[in-house]
Design an enzyme around this catalytic site. Structure first.
Site, PDB file in Angstrom:
ATOM      1  N   PHE A   1     -37.134  35.132 -39.866  1.00  0.00           N
ATOM      2  CA  PHE A   1     -37.896  36.374 -40.030  1.00  0.00           C
ATOM      3  C   PHE A   1     -38.442  36.575 -41.439  1.00  0.00           C
ATOM      4  O   PHE A   1     -39.131  37.562 -41.699  1.00  0.00           O
ATOM      5  CB  PHE A   1     -37.031  37.584 -39.636  1.00  0.00           C
ATOM      6  CG  PHE A   1     -35.760  37.720 -40.438  1.00  0.00           C
ATOM      7  CD1 PHE A   1     -35.773  38.294 -41.704  1.00  0.00           C
ATOM      8  CD2 PHE A   1     -34.549  37.280 -39.925  1.00  0.00           C
ATOM      9  CE1 PHE A   1     -34.607  38.425 -42.445  1.00  0.00           C
ATOM     10  CE2 PHE A   1     -33.366  37.407 -40.656  1.00  0.00           C
ATOM     11  CZ  PHE A   1     -33.403  37.978 -41.918  1.00  0.00           C
TER      12      PHE A   1
ATOM     13  N   HIS B   1     -34.355  50.357 -45.910  1.00  0.00           N
ATOM     14  CA  HIS B   1     -33.479  49.268 -46.360  1.00  0.00           C
ATOM     15  C   HIS B   1     -32.396  49.901 -47.210  1.00  0.00           C
ATOM     16  O   HIS B   1     -32.661  50.856 -47.941  1.00  0.00           O
ATOM     17  CB  HIS B   1     -34.263  48.263 -47.216  1.00  0.00           C
ATOM     18  CG  HIS B   1     -33.386  47.348 -48.022  1.00  0.00           C
ATOM     19  ND1 HIS B   1     -32.974  46.130 -47.552  1.00  0.00           N
ATOM     20  CD2 HIS B   1     -32.818  47.496 -49.251  1.00  0.00           C
ATOM     21  CE1 HIS B   1     -32.192  45.558 -48.473  1.00  0.00           C
ATOM     22  NE2 HIS B   1     -32.092  46.370 -49.511  1.00  0.00           N
TER      23      HIS B   1
ATOM     24  N   LYS C   1     -39.522  52.031 -46.098  1.00  0.00           N
ATOM     25  CA  LYS C   1     -40.429  50.918 -45.796  1.00  0.00           C
ATOM     26  C   LYS C   1     -41.833  51.389 -45.391  1.00  0.00           C
ATOM     27  O   LYS C   1     -42.049  52.570 -45.094  1.00  0.00           O
ATOM     28  CB  LYS C   1     -39.821  50.062 -44.685  1.00  0.00           C
ATOM     29  CG  LYS C   1     -38.539  49.351 -45.107  1.00  0.00           C
ATOM     30  CD  LYS C   1     -38.015  48.489 -43.960  1.00  0.00           C
ATOM     31  CE  LYS C   1     -36.788  47.707 -44.354  1.00  0.00           C
ATOM     32  NZ  LYS C   1     -36.321  46.850 -43.235  1.00  0.00           N
TER      33      LYS C   1
ATOM     34  N   ASN D   1     -38.172  49.150 -39.227  1.00  0.00           N
ATOM     35  CA  ASN D   1     -37.030  50.040 -39.025  1.00  0.00           C
ATOM     36  C   ASN D   1     -36.859  51.081 -40.135  1.00  0.00           C
ATOM     37  O   ASN D   1     -35.780  51.609 -40.337  1.00  0.00           O
ATOM     38  CB  ASN D   1     -35.749  49.229 -38.795  1.00  0.00           C
ATOM     39  CG  ASN D   1     -35.351  48.389 -39.980  1.00  0.00           C
ATOM     40  OD1 ASN D   1     -35.928  48.483 -41.061  1.00  0.00           O
ATOM     41  ND2 ASN D   1     -34.347  47.548 -39.788  1.00  0.00           N
TER      42      ASN D   1
ATOM     43  N   THR E   1     -29.447  48.265 -37.654  1.00  0.00           N
ATOM     44  CA  THR E   1     -30.734  47.615 -37.931  1.00  0.00           C
ATOM     45  C   THR E   1     -31.675  47.723 -36.740  1.00  0.00           C
ATOM     46  O   THR E   1     -32.863  48.010 -36.897  1.00  0.00           O
ATOM     47  CB  THR E   1     -30.504  46.131 -38.291  1.00  0.00           C
ATOM     48  OG1 THR E   1     -29.647  46.075 -39.436  1.00  0.00           O
ATOM     49  CG2 THR E   1     -31.808  45.429 -38.600  1.00  0.00           C
TER      50      THR E   1
ATOM     51  N   ARG F   1     -25.580  53.466 -45.419  1.00  0.00           N
ATOM     52  CA  ARG F   1     -25.688  52.611 -44.243  1.00  0.00           C
ATOM     53  C   ARG F   1     -25.400  53.405 -42.963  1.00  0.00           C
ATOM     54  O   ARG F   1     -26.021  53.182 -41.929  1.00  0.00           O
ATOM     55  CB  ARG F   1     -24.787  51.397 -44.392  1.00  0.00           C
ATOM     56  CG  ARG F   1     -25.265  50.533 -45.588  1.00  0.00           C
ATOM     57  CD  ARG F   1     -24.595  49.216 -45.703  1.00  0.00           C
ATOM     58  NE  ARG F   1     -24.973  48.288 -44.654  1.00  0.00           N
ATOM     59  CZ  ARG F   1     -26.130  47.635 -44.585  1.00  0.00           C
ATOM     60  NH1 ARG F   1     -27.063  47.831 -45.493  1.00  0.00           N
ATOM     61  NH2 ARG F   1     -26.365  46.803 -43.596  1.00  0.00           N
TER      62      ARG F   1
ATOM     63  N   ARG G   1     -32.878  55.438 -38.456  1.00  0.00           N
ATOM     64  CA  ARG G   1     -33.516  54.425 -37.610  1.00  0.00           C
ATOM     65  C   ARG G   1     -33.662  54.886 -36.164  1.00  0.00           C
ATOM     66  O   ARG G   1     -34.655  54.569 -35.513  1.00  0.00           O
ATOM     67  CB  ARG G   1     -32.760  53.110 -37.723  1.00  0.00           C
ATOM     68  CG  ARG G   1     -32.995  52.464 -39.095  1.00  0.00           C
ATOM     69  CD  ARG G   1     -32.203  51.205 -39.267  1.00  0.00           C
ATOM     70  NE  ARG G   1     -32.565  50.512 -40.498  1.00  0.00           N
ATOM     71  CZ  ARG G   1     -31.729  49.745 -41.177  1.00  0.00           C
ATOM     72  NH1 ARG G   1     -30.485  49.558 -40.746  1.00  0.00           N
ATOM     73  NH2 ARG G   1     -32.130  49.148 -42.279  1.00  0.00           N
TER      74      ARG G   1
END
Length: 140
Positions: free
Chosen positions: A59, A117, A11, A114, A93, A87, A104
């Site tokens: 959001f 994705h 991100k 964070n 998250t 994951r 993260r």
């Protein structure tokens, strides 16, 4: 366990801080291979389409504006149980709840920023990969 492919997005908060290499090292150290990758700058419309499943969530606006704010790195990761492994490597998250050593926990700035994705299921992974990549771009 089966060989799977999953979508990963690094991100804007992470690309802005030049963390792509460090994040990819974590994926590779976990046994995931990067079989496709590109750096892109999403338009707001593209971000809204990609995250359309969340359009009724509070959001949504903040998320899509953030994802269109600066470049991202989209990539396809491959490996045994790639979806679950990705994951696990990403962490929770909310970085405050993420395990030590996860992306993260180490790099995220907040719940919204964070850093990464990842697809959450095989069906989602297939849809998300097809959103960004053609079959010719996937090099196994």
């Amino acid at each position: 366990m089966a060989i799977e492919r999953t979508l990963s997005i690094i991100k804007p908060d992470a690309t802005r801080r030049n963390l792509t290499g460090k994040i990819n090292a974590k994926f590779e150290d976990a046994g995931l291979r990067i079989v496709a990758q590109k750096r892109i700058h999403l338009s707001l419309a593209q971000a809204q389409k990609f995250y359309g499943v969340h359009k009724d969530r509070p959001f949504f606006g903040e998320l899509t504006e953030f994802m269109a704010s600066e470049p991202v790195v989209v990539q396809v990761l491959e490996g045994e149980g790639a979806i679950a492994k990705n994951r696990e490597v990403m962490g929770a998250t909310n970085p405050a709840n993420a395990d030590e050593g996860t992306i993260r926990k180490e790099f995220a700035l907040s719940v919204g920023e964070n850093s990464v994705h990842g697809s959450d299921a095989p069906e989602t992974a297939a849809e998300e990969i097809a959103f960004f990549f053609s079959g010719l771009e996937l090099v196994g």
